[in-house]
Design a protein around this motif. Structure first.
Motif, PDB file in Angstrom:
ATOM      1  N   VAL A 157       0.825  -1.213   0.000  1.00 23.60           N
ATOM      2  CA  VAL A 157       0.000   0.000   0.000  1.00 23.60           C
ATOM      3  C   VAL A 157       0.853   1.253   0.000  1.00 23.60           C
ATOM      4  O   VAL A 157       0.492   2.262  -0.623  1.00 23.60           O
ATOM      5  N   ASP A 158       2.003   1.215   0.663  1.00 24.85           N
ATOM      6  CA  ASP A 158       2.849   2.409   0.705  1.00 24.85           C
ATOM      7  C   ASP A 158       3.472   2.728  -0.646  1.00 24.85           C
ATOM      8  O   ASP A 158       3.942   3.844  -0.861  1.00 24.85           O
ATOM      9  N   THR A 159       3.488   1.732  -1.555  1.00 25.39           N
ATOM     10  CA  THR A 159       3.991   1.992  -2.901  1.00 25.39           C
ATOM     11  C   THR A 159       2.948   2.693  -3.739  1.00 25.39           C
ATOM     12  O   THR A 159       3.241   3.650  -4.461  1.00 25.39           O
ATOM     13  N   LEU A 160       1.705   2.207  -3.647  1.00 22.22           N
ATOM     14  CA  LEU A 160       0.630   2.829  -4.424  1.00 22.22           C
ATOM     15  C   LEU A 160       0.150   4.130  -3.799  1.00 22.22           C
ATOM     16  O   LEU A 160      -0.176   5.091  -4.518  1.00 22.22           O
ATOM     17  N   PHE A 161       0.072   4.158  -2.461  1.00 24.46           N
ATOM     18  CA  PHE A 161      -0.375   5.361  -1.756  1.00 24.46           C
ATOM     19  C   PHE A 161       0.676   5.745  -0.713  1.00 24.46           C
ATOM     20  O   PHE A 161       0.575   5.352   0.463  1.00 24.46           O
ATOM     21  N   PRO A 162       1.701   6.473  -1.120  1.00 27.60           N
ATOM     22  CA  PRO A 162       2.751   6.848  -0.157  1.00 27.60           C
ATOM     23  C   PRO A 162       2.173   7.633   1.013  1.00 27.60           C
ATOM     24  O   PRO A 162       1.154   8.328   0.896  1.00 27.60           O
ATOM     25  N   ARG A 163       2.838   7.536   2.139  1.00 24.49           N
ATOM     26  CA  ARG A 163       2.363   8.252   3.316  1.00 24.49           C
ATOM     27  C   ARG A 163       2.417   9.765   3.135  1.00 24.49           C
ATOM     28  O   ARG A 163       1.574  10.490   3.666  1.00 24.49           O
ATOM     29  N   THR A 164       3.383  10.226   2.350  1.00 24.32           N
ATOM     30  CA  THR A 164       3.515  11.663   2.088  1.00 24.32           C
ATOM     31  C   THR A 164       3.736  11.884   0.600  1.00 24.32           C
ATOM     32  O   THR A 164       4.492  11.151  -0.049  1.00 24.32           O
ATOM     33  N   LEU A 165       3.043  12.876   0.074  1.00 28.15           N
ATOM     34  CA  LEU A 165       3.200  13.242  -1.327  1.00 28.15           C
ATOM     35  C   LEU A 165       3.751  14.654  -1.417  1.00 28.15           C
ATOM     36  O   LEU A 165       3.308  15.549  -0.705  1.00 28.15           O
ATOM     37  N   LYS A 166       4.714  14.834  -2.310  1.00 28.32           N
ATOM     38  CA  LYS A 166       5.282  16.146  -2.559  1.00 28.32           C
ATOM     39  C   LYS A 166       4.733  16.691  -3.864  1.00 28.32           C
ATOM     40  O   LYS A 166       4.814  16.037  -4.892  1.00 28.32           O
ATOM     41  N   GLY A 167       4.179  17.880  -3.810  1.00 25.54           N
ATOM     42  CA  GLY A 167       3.619  18.485  -5.010  1.00 25.54           C
ATOM     43  C   GLY A 167       4.312  19.789  -5.333  1.00 25.54           C
ATOM     44  O   GLY A 167       3.738  20.871  -5.116  1.00 25.54           O
ATOM     45  N   ASP A 168       5.524  19.682  -5.852  1.00 26.38           N
ATOM     46  CA  ASP A 168       6.262  20.898  -6.213  1.00 26.38           C
ATOM     47  C   ASP A 168       5.560  21.612  -7.361  1.00 26.38           C
ATOM     48  O   ASP A 168       5.348  21.035  -8.436  1.00 26.38           O
ATOM     49  N   GLY A 169       5.165  22.855  -7.129  1.00 31.88           N
ATOM     50  CA  GLY A 169       4.488  23.656  -8.143  1.00 31.88           C
ATOM     51  C   GLY A 169       3.094  23.173  -8.469  1.00 31.88           C
ATOM     52  O   GLY A 169       2.557  23.504  -9.528  1.00 31.88           O
ATOM     53  N   ALA A 170       2.470  22.387  -7.586  1.00 30.13           N
ATOM     54  CA  ALA A 170       1.161  21.814  -7.883  1.00 30.13           C
ATOM     55  C   ALA A 170       0.002  22.687  -7.428  1.00 30.13           C
ATOM     56  O   ALA A 170      -1.150  22.417  -7.785  1.00 30.13           O
ATOM     57  N   GLY A 171       0.265  23.747  -6.642  1.00 32.97           N
ATOM     58  CA  GLY A 171      -0.809  24.584  -6.131  1.00 32.97           C
ATOM     59  C   GLY A 171      -1.092  25.768  -7.030  1.00 32.97           C
ATOM     60  O   GLY A 171      -0.468  25.950  -8.087  1.00 32.97           O
ATOM     61  N   PRO A 172      -2.075  26.563  -6.646  1.00 33.73           N
ATOM     62  CA  PRO A 172      -2.382  27.779  -7.411  1.00 33.73           C
ATOM     63  C   PRO A 172      -1.143  28.664  -7.525  1.00 33.73           C
ATOM     64  O   PRO A 172      -0.393  28.830  -6.557  1.00 33.73           O
ATOM     65  N   GLY A 173      -0.943  29.212  -8.707  1.00 38.19           N
ATOM     66  CA  GLY A 173       0.234  30.055  -8.923  1.00 38.19           C
ATOM     67  C   GLY A 173       1.521  29.251  -8.841  1.00 38.19           C
ATOM     68  O   GLY A 173       2.573  29.799  -8.540  1.00 38.19           O
ATOM     69  N   ARG A 174       1.463  27.945  -9.068  1.00 40.65           N
ATOM     70  CA  ARG A 174       2.604  27.027  -9.022  1.00 40.65           C
ATOM     71  C   ARG A 174       3.236  26.977  -7.635  1.00 40.65           C
ATOM     72  O   ARG A 174       4.437  26.777  -7.463  1.00 40.65           O
ATOM     73  N   ALA A 175       2.409  27.112  -6.643  1.00 40.79           N
ATOM     74  CA  ALA A 175       2.895  26.983  -5.269  1.00 40.79           C
ATOM     75  C   ALA A 175       3.117  25.499  -4.951  1.00 40.79           C
ATOM     76  O   ALA A 175       2.448  24.620  -5.485  1.00 40.79           O
ATOM     77  N   ASP A 176       4.084  25.262  -4.084  1.00 45.90           N
ATOM     78  CA  ASP A 176       4.381  23.889  -3.678  1.00 45.90           C
ATOM     79  C   ASP A 176       3.330  23.391  -2.694  1.00 45.90           C
ATOM     80  O   ASP A 176       2.830  24.148  -1.860  1.00 45.90           O
ATOM     81  N   ARG A 177       3.046  22.120  -2.796  1.00 40.32           N
ATOM     82  CA  ARG A 177       2.060  21.534  -1.913  1.00 40.32           C
ATOM     83  C   ARG A 177       2.637  20.259  -1.285  1.00 40.32           C
ATOM     84  O   ARG A 177       3.499  19.594  -1.842  1.00 40.32           O
ATOM     85  N   THR A 178       2.103  19.896  -0.113  1.00 39.55           N
ATOM     86  CA  THR A 178       2.465  18.647   0.557  1.00 39.55           C
ATOM     87  C   THR A 178       1.188  18.031   1.118  1.00 39.55           C
ATOM     88  O   THR A 178       0.377  18.726   1.739  1.00 39.55           O
ATOM     89  N   TRP A 179       1.042  16.727   0.919  1.00 38.91           N
ATOM     90  CA  TRP A 179      -0.154  16.035   1.389  1.00 38.91           C
ATOM     91  C   TRP A 179       0.256  14.830   2.230  1.00 38.91           C
ATOM     92  O   TRP A 179       1.219  14.121   1.934  1.00 38.91           O
ATOM     93  N   THR A 180      -0.529  14.562   3.260  1.00 41.83           N
ATOM     94  CA  THR A 180      -0.261  13.443   4.165  1.00 41.83           C
ATOM     95  C   THR A 180      -1.431  12.466   4.131  1.00 41.83           C
ATOM     96  O   THR A 180      -2.603  12.892   4.213  1.00 41.83           O
ATOM     97  N   ARG A 181      -1.107  11.217   4.045  1.00 43.82           N
ATOM     98  CA  ARG A 181      -2.153  10.189   3.996  1.00 43.82           C
ATOM     99  C   ARG A 181      -2.802  10.044   5.376  1.00 43.82           C
ATOM    100  O   ARG A 181      -2.130   9.872   6.390  1.00 43.82           O
TER     101      ARG A 181
END
Length: 354
Positions: A157-181
């Motif tokens: 499961v940690d391969t398909l759904f990592p505990r933490t995702l990094k979203g560099d430039g994924a937010g509005p105005g290309r802001a960086d985002r971070t998501w936690t499972r």
């Protein structure tokens, strides 16, 4: 008179020499007395024969020669056929009349024939495939597309759904985002995890299983449920489905919004159907999987005008989902989960034995 065939006893005459035959009349005693008896023949006191000689035990061509009756020549006025001289090889044992060529054992000959036939068939098949370029003769090498079908139960499961995702430039105005499972659902049946209209849309490709997880952003203001729908569709079927979802705009219909996944006692407890604000739904490139993500507010507020992620990320959009950046949340998380799935499929296919 022609001599009798070898191995046969000459017939006894039925009348005395010089006398005419009389049907039904007994044989003249003087003729009988002047003849030599057959071996083993029994006689009466008067010298008359009581019976015929016993028949030879063997009747095949392997019989040894039987000497002619000496009395046969005595009882005839013409010359009797000369008795044949026995072959030098006869010493009381049977001999063959003509040499029989030796033959190899039947089983050995059959085995040789099978080997020759088998080699011929194999050689013909190899030659035919070489000449025609028949791909069926080549070993099947697993690729990422076919391997991806089984990843829902073979990848951690940690391969398909990592505990933490990094979203560099994924937010509005290309802001960086971070998501936690926050929560992971057990693999689910399609009818339990998806709305009925979407299940009907996926029916041509054979919906197999759905995997889901819910993430929270680093500020704790939004929640997003992301899912992977594994199908049995081949490439043409998945291409046709992609056309229906995009060109047919089925992915933008509100009755196709996937369900959220929530767990009591976690920040996702209030994340339900009325909190869905933005979503994305698409066929994942290179694998027979449909990916989706649906986002909403973490405080449980109700959204009356949900908006597809494509429309919610357009510059100048004024909906609640667009202003809160929830379209970016859905697209950012879905993109990273789908990239991880393709990587896992490629890695698994490469590691498979050839």
């Amino acid at each position: 008179m022609r001599p009798p065939a070898p191995g046969r006893i000459p017939p006894r005459p039925t009348h005395a020499p010089g006398a005419a035959p009389h049907p039904g009349r007994a044989e003249d005693a003087s003729a009988v007395e002047g003849r030599t008896a057959f071996p083993g023949e029994r006689h009466s006191p008067s010298g008359a024969a009581l019976g015929t000689p016993p028949a030879p035990v063997e009747t095949t061509v392997r019989l040894r020669p039987v000497p002619p009756d000496p009395g046969f020549a005595t009882r005839h006025h013409h010359h009797a056929w000369p008795p044949p001289s026995p072959p030098e090889s006869l010493s009381g044992t049977a001999t063959r009349l003509r040499p029989v060529p030796s033959r190899p054992p039947v089983r050995a000959a059959a085995a040789v024939a099978c080997v020759v036939l088998g080699l011929g068939l194999i050689g013909g098949a190899v030659t035919g495939s070489w000449l025609t370029g028949d791909s069926a003769a080549e070993p099947v090498v697993p690729d990422a597309y076919t391997t991806a079908r089984s990843l829902w139960h073979s990848v951690p499961v940690d391969t398909l759904f990592p505990r933490t995702l990094k979203g560099d430039g994924a937010g509005p105005g290309r802001a960086d985002r971070t998501w936690t499972r926050v929560a992971v659902a057990p693999d689910s049946a399609c009818a339990d995890a998806l709305p009925a209209p979407l299940v009907r849309t996926l029916r041509p490709v054979g919906c197999t299983r759905v995997l889901r997880a819910t993430y929270a952003d680093s500020t704790g203001s939004s929640l997003t449920t992301v899912g992977l729908v594994f199908t049995e569709g081949d490439r043409p079927a998945m291409t046709a489905l992609k056309t229906r979802l995009t060109t047919g705009r089925l992915a933008e219909r509100t009755d196709h919004i996937p369900h959220t996944f929530s767990v009591e006692g976690t920040p996702t407890a209030g994340f339900g159907e009325r909190q869905r604000a933005s979503w994305t739904l698409e066929v994942v490139d290179g694998v027979p999987v449909v990916g989706y993500a649906v986002s909403g507010f973490a405080d449980g507020r109700t959204v009356t005008d949900p908006q597809p992620a494509g429309a919610a990320t357009v510059t100048g959009a004024k909906t609640a989902a667009a202003e809160a950046g929830l379209g970016f949340e859905a697209k950012g998380i879905a993109t990273r989960i789908e990239e991880g799935l393709r990587t896992a499929a490629t890695t698994t296919a490469t590691a498979a034995p050839r």
